[in-house]
Scaffold this motif. Structure first.
Motif, short mmCIF file in Angstrom:
data_model
loop_
_atom_site.label_atom_id
_atom_site.label_comp_id
_atom_site.label_asym_id
_atom_site.label_seq_id
_atom_site.Cartn_x
_atom_site.Cartn_y
_atom_site.Cartn_z
N LEU A 28 0.83 -1.21 0.00
CA LEU A 28 0.00 0.00 0.00
C LEU A 28 0.86 1.26 0.00
O LEU A 28 0.53 2.25 -0.66
CB LEU A 28 -0.94 0.00 1.20
N ASP A 29 1.96 1.23 0.72
CA ASP A 29 2.87 2.38 0.73
C ASP A 29 3.41 2.68 -0.66
O ASP A 29 3.67 3.85 -1.00
CB ASP A 29 4.05 2.12 1.68
N ILE A 44 0.17 3.92 -3.09
CA ILE A 44 -0.38 5.27 -2.89
C ILE A 44 0.31 6.30 -3.79
O ILE A 44 -0.36 6.98 -4.58
CB ILE A 44 -0.29 5.67 -1.40
N CYS A 87 5.56 6.50 5.58
CA CYS A 87 5.61 5.57 6.71
C CYS A 87 7.06 5.30 7.13
O CYS A 87 7.83 6.24 7.36
CB CYS A 87 4.86 4.30 6.33
N HIS A 116 5.56 5.99 11.20
CA HIS A 116 4.46 5.25 11.82
C HIS A 116 4.62 5.24 13.33
O HIS A 116 5.73 5.05 13.86
CB HIS A 116 4.46 3.81 11.28
N VAL A 132 1.02 4.55 6.73
CA VAL A 132 0.17 4.04 5.66
C VAL A 132 -0.72 5.13 5.07
O VAL A 132 -0.30 5.86 4.19
CB VAL A 132 -0.67 2.84 6.15
N CYS A 133 -1.98 5.24 5.51
CA CYS A 133 -2.93 6.14 4.85
C CYS A 133 -2.54 7.61 4.98
O CYS A 133 -3.02 8.44 4.20
CB CYS A 133 -4.33 5.92 5.39
N CYS A 134 -1.68 7.93 5.94
CA CYS A 134 -1.17 9.30 6.00
C CYS A 134 -0.36 9.62 4.75
O CYS A 134 -0.17 10.79 4.41
CB CYS A 134 -0.32 9.50 7.24
N ILE A 183 -1.41 9.07 1.82
CA ILE A 183 -2.37 9.71 0.92
C ILE A 183 -2.41 11.20 1.19
O ILE A 183 -2.36 12.03 0.26
CB ILE A 183 -3.77 9.10 1.09
N ASP A 184 -2.49 11.57 2.47
CA ASP A 184 -2.52 12.99 2.83
C ASP A 184 -1.28 13.71 2.35
O ASP A 184 -1.36 14.83 1.81
CB ASP A 184 -2.66 13.14 4.35
N ALA A 230 -11.13 9.82 -1.38
CA ALA A 230 -10.34 10.15 -0.19
C ALA A 230 -10.70 11.55 0.27
O ALA A 230 -11.21 12.36 -0.50
CB ALA A 230 -8.85 10.09 -0.52
#
Length: 311
Positions: A17-18, A21, A101, A121, A155-157, A159-160, A184
């Motif tokens: 995922l990293d 993205i 991350c 993380h 991870v999802c940070c 995206i930010d 998102a």
């Protein structure tokens, strides 16, 4: 537009995922200038997902890139010396260096993070602080922008952070279109907490997403904490607690960020006078909008429009 070359540097045991993205967000689009290449030291790189990645290029592409992005690996470990040398050389040449991350560990090992604020993380942040004392580790953020060095939390940070980079490069309207395609959140401030030590809500606990959507449709109107609480069917105290648990920020700070985002999009896509933009996004007056632009973006609405306006 001048092509902006991005090198995605994959290391052993990269987290899928990293990697996905930035690959998705910086894919080729008519409205952006990105040319993204997956790079690696080896011909095959194992992932934590049980499959392998075949890099398109070697470390020379890292040295030639305008932006170098290092996705996270698990567990984080010191990369080979050849990788560290390529990262250090790119940094010395003034390239933009980014980690997702635990990719921060590779940047730190290469000396890229010495003397700057950085994050990773939350599960590994103690290790980063212990192993790299020259790094100013920040535990309570989603991402950090130090100019040419940017790091994200877990991870999802990522995206930010990647959307933040698009916003820096091409403006809020383009970043918001990409965010909508990803389904998102279009913008979360980097200063929000990355990890809130609260229990995961039970399945029957109502989210505040409907209240946030209600507020987004009314940004040009005065919205008080009392009105938000009434819409959510909660007391103001419970709203404050639940809102912070879900978003990492307070309702009023969230409203301000949403209004700034709307103002940026209006400045980019319309020729409305600044005072009209201020009214339509809920910031009231041109003077008040200038104040918040200066505080949040270190620029003025007029200068922002000059940089990102469509005309």
């Amino acid at each position: 537009m001048t092509v902006h070359r991005i090198a995605l540097l994959v290391l052993a045991e990269v987290m899928p995922l990293d990697l996905a993205i930035p690959a998705q967000i910086f894919s080729s689009r008519p409205e952006t200038s990105y040319e993204t290449t997956v790079c690696g030291l080896d011909a095959k790189v194992h992932t934590t997902g049980g499959f392998t990645v075949l890099p398109q290029a070697d470390l020379e592409r890292v040295r030639a890139a305008d932006t170098v992005i290092v996705p996270g690996s698990e567990p984080p470990c010191r990369p080979p010396e050849a990788v560290l040398a390529a990262l250090a050389e790119a940094h010395e040449q003034g390239k933009r260096m980014v980690s997702i991350c635990t990719g921060a560990f590779a940047l730190a090992a290469a000396g890229v993070l010495d003397g700057v604020r950085a994050t990773t993380h939350w599960q590994y942040i103690d290790d980063l602080e212990r192993d790299f004392p020259a790094v100013s580790v920040d535990r309570d953020v989603l991402y950090i922008d130090e100019g040419n060095v940017l790091t994200s939390a877990g991870v999802c940070c990522g995206i930010d952070l990647c959307l933040h980079i698009v916003r820096r490069d091409h403006g809020a309207a383009v970043a918001n279109r990409i965010a909508r395609g990803l389904v998102a959140a279009p913008h979360r401030e980097g200063g929000q907490a990355q990890y809130v030590p609260a229990p995961v809500p039970a399945a029957d606990d109502a989210s505040l997403s409907d209240t946030r959507e209600w507020a987004m449709r009314r940004l040009g109107e005065p919205i008080t904490l009392r009105e938000l609480a009434r819409h959510a069917g909660l007391s103001q105290r419970t709203l404050m607690r639940r809102f912070t648990e879900e978003t990492g920020t307070t309702p009023l700070q969230w409203l301000l960020n949403a209004r700034l985002g709307r103002a940026r999009e209006l400045l980019e896509t319309t020729d409305h006078p600044v005072d009209r933009v201020a009214r339509e996004c809920g910031l009231g007056t041109a003077a008040n909008m200038r104040l918040h632009f200066r505080r949040a973006l270190d620029t003025t609405p007029t200068a922002y429009r000059r940089t990102f306006g469509s005309s």
